[in-house]
Design an enzyme around this catalytic site. Structure first.
Site, PDB file in Angstrom:
ATOM      1  N   ASP A  48      -3.712  49.001  40.318  1.00 22.33           N
ATOM      2  CA  ASP A  48      -2.389  50.337  39.879  1.00 22.33           C
ATOM      3  C   ASP A  48      -2.834  50.960  38.558  1.00 22.33           C
ATOM      4  O   ASP A  48      -1.547  51.628  37.951  1.00 22.33           O
ATOM      5  CB  ASP A  48      -1.460  49.333  40.048  1.00 22.33           C
ATOM      6  CG  ASP A  48      -0.160  49.854  39.624  1.00 22.33           C
ATOM      7  OD1 ASP A  48       0.425  50.196  41.346  1.00 22.33           O
ATOM      8  OD2 ASP A  48       1.088  49.676  38.853  1.00 22.33           O
ATOM      9  N   GLU A  89       2.700  52.869  29.096  1.00 24.21           N
ATOM     10  CA  GLU A  89       2.572  52.233  30.492  1.00 24.21           C
ATOM     11  C   GLU A  89       0.988  51.396  30.698  1.00 24.21           C
ATOM     12  O   GLU A  89       0.740  50.725  30.808  1.00 24.21           O
ATOM     13  CB  GLU A  89       2.896  52.733  31.560  1.00 24.21           C
ATOM     14  CG  GLU A  89       3.089  51.981  33.241  1.00 24.21           C
ATOM     15  CD  GLU A  89       3.532  51.948  34.001  1.00 24.21           C
ATOM     16  OE1 GLU A  89       4.857  52.471  33.409  1.00 24.21           O
ATOM     17  OE2 GLU A  89       3.097  52.448  35.276  1.00 24.21           O
ATOM     18  N   GLU A 141       9.616  55.185  42.185  1.00 24.02           N
ATOM     19  CA  GLU A 141       9.468  54.601  41.361  1.00 24.02           C
ATOM     20  C   GLU A 141      10.755  53.474  41.470  1.00 24.02           C
ATOM     21  O   GLU A 141      10.582  52.423  41.350  1.00 24.02           O
ATOM     22  CB  GLU A 141      10.113  55.408  40.250  1.00 24.02           C
ATOM     23  CG  GLU A 141       9.520  56.886  39.296  1.00 24.02           C
ATOM     24  CD  GLU A 141       8.473  55.168  38.369  1.00 24.02           C
ATOM     25  OE1 GLU A 141       7.626  54.488  38.625  1.00 24.02           O
ATOM     26  OE2 GLU A 141       8.599  56.210  37.351  1.00 24.02           O
ATOM     27  N   GLU A 211       2.559  52.871  49.615  1.00 22.75           N
ATOM     28  CA  GLU A 211       3.249  51.517  49.219  1.00 22.75           C
ATOM     29  C   GLU A 211       3.156  50.124  49.747  1.00 22.75           C
ATOM     30  O   GLU A 211       2.636  49.413  49.434  1.00 22.75           O
ATOM     31  CB  GLU A 211       4.781  51.891  48.675  1.00 22.75           C
ATOM     32  CG  GLU A 211       5.428  52.753  47.380  1.00 22.75           C
ATOM     33  CD  GLU A 211       3.979  52.807  45.736  1.00 22.75           C
ATOM     34  OE1 GLU A 211       4.790  51.260  45.819  1.00 22.75           O
ATOM     35  OE2 GLU A 211       4.515  53.676  45.801  1.00 22.75           O
TER      36      GLU A 211
HETATM   37  C1  HMH Z   1       1.132  52.308  43.697  1.00 22.11           C
HETATM   38  N1  HMH Z   1       4.236  52.325  43.217  1.00 22.11           N
HETATM   39  C2  HMH Z   1       2.300  52.336  42.763  1.00 22.11           C
HETATM   40  N2  HMH Z   1       2.000  52.115  41.251  1.00 22.11           N
HETATM   41  C3  HMH Z   1       3.349  52.504  40.668  1.00 22.11           C
HETATM   42  N3  HMH Z   1       2.810  51.649  38.798  1.00 22.11           N
HETATM   43  C4  HMH Z   1       4.832  52.455  40.925  1.00 22.11           C
HETATM   44  C5  HMH Z   1       4.624  52.616  42.384  1.00 22.11           C
HETATM   45  C6  HMH Z   1       4.834  53.477  39.631  1.00 22.11           C
HETATM   46  O1  HMH Z   1       5.327  53.288  38.437  1.00 22.11           O
END
Ligand code: HMH
Length: 222
Positions: A48, A89, A141, A211
């Site tokens: 991520d 983040e 989001e 996702e």
């Molecule tokens: C895969 N989708 C993914 N990572 C993230 N951090 C977000 C959405 C949301 O910011």
């Protein structure tokens, strides 16, 4: 169409099944019932981080579109606030990675991650309409917001060491941000020509598919 906007119709009606697959994935359910293997969490964290690094230029491309196409300043303010929290983040990922002894510079993007990044990159093209990219941003989001908020419910058994991660996306302020993105997206979709609305719906579906694959990649044992 009554009082429902396009986005509500897509997420709650037309594509409800795919939407729940993305927001109630076994990866998330196993965080909230306390059974996730920490190796899966660590894999997700590394992947991520790489995703977010690709997501930032995508959001920056929307900032440019908001500068050219928005009807007032509030759009740019909203996108800018999103970019600013991505700055936090990145710092959070670095701190969290060191807590778990993950060396971020060693992480190699998995195929699902690369596919997702390529898809986002294709949406940075200046030819892609503003309502379409807003739809993508909102969808990206809201999946995380809804997913991680499940892990914060009173009856969830989320391990304490994972709570901070869940709080990043499950908190009330992030929920407000997602609601504002949704309202802004709907406002532009209302006024958009039918082919642009169709393209936005297709992009919404592709975000959800990406996702689901991203969660699968983190969760699968390999
Ligand atoms: C895969 N989708 C993914 N990572 C993230 N951090 C977000 C959405 C949301 O910011």
């Amino acid at each position: 169409r009554g009082s429902l906007g396009f986005t509500d119709i897509w997420m709650r009606e037309k594509h409800h099944l795919l939407y729940s697959k993305a927001t109630h994935h076994p990866f998330i359910l196993s965080i909230s019932n306390g059974t996730l293997h920490i190796s899966s969490f660590k894999r997700w964290l590394g992947q991520d981080y790489l995703f977010v690094r690709q997501f930032i230029p995508f959001v920056a491309s929307i900032l440019i579109k908001s500068w050219k196409e928005a009807v007032d300043n509030s759009d740019m303010d909203l996108i800018l606030s999103g970019l600013a929290s991505l700055n936090d983040e990145i710092s959070w990922f670095k701190k969290e990675a060191s807590k778990w002894d993950i060396v971020l510079s060693d992480i190699i993007p998995q195929e699902s991650n690369q596919d997702y990044s390529r898809f986002l990159e294709s949406l940075t093209n200046s030819e892609i309409d503003y309502p379409v990219v807003l739809t993508a941003l909102w969808a990206i989001e809201v999946v995380y917001q809804e997913s991680f908020s499940l892990c914060l419910k009173d009856d969830s058994k989320t391990p304490p060491e994972l709570l901070e991660a869940c709080h990043r996306w499950g908190n009330e302020e992030f929920k407000q941000y997602c609601c504002l993105l949704q309202r802004t997206t709907d406002r532009y979709l209302e006024k958009a020509p039918i082919n642009v609305v169709a393209k936005a719906e297709e992009v919404f579906v592709r975000v959800l598919e990406n996702e689901v694959k991203f969660w699968n990649m983190s969760y699968d044992v390999f």
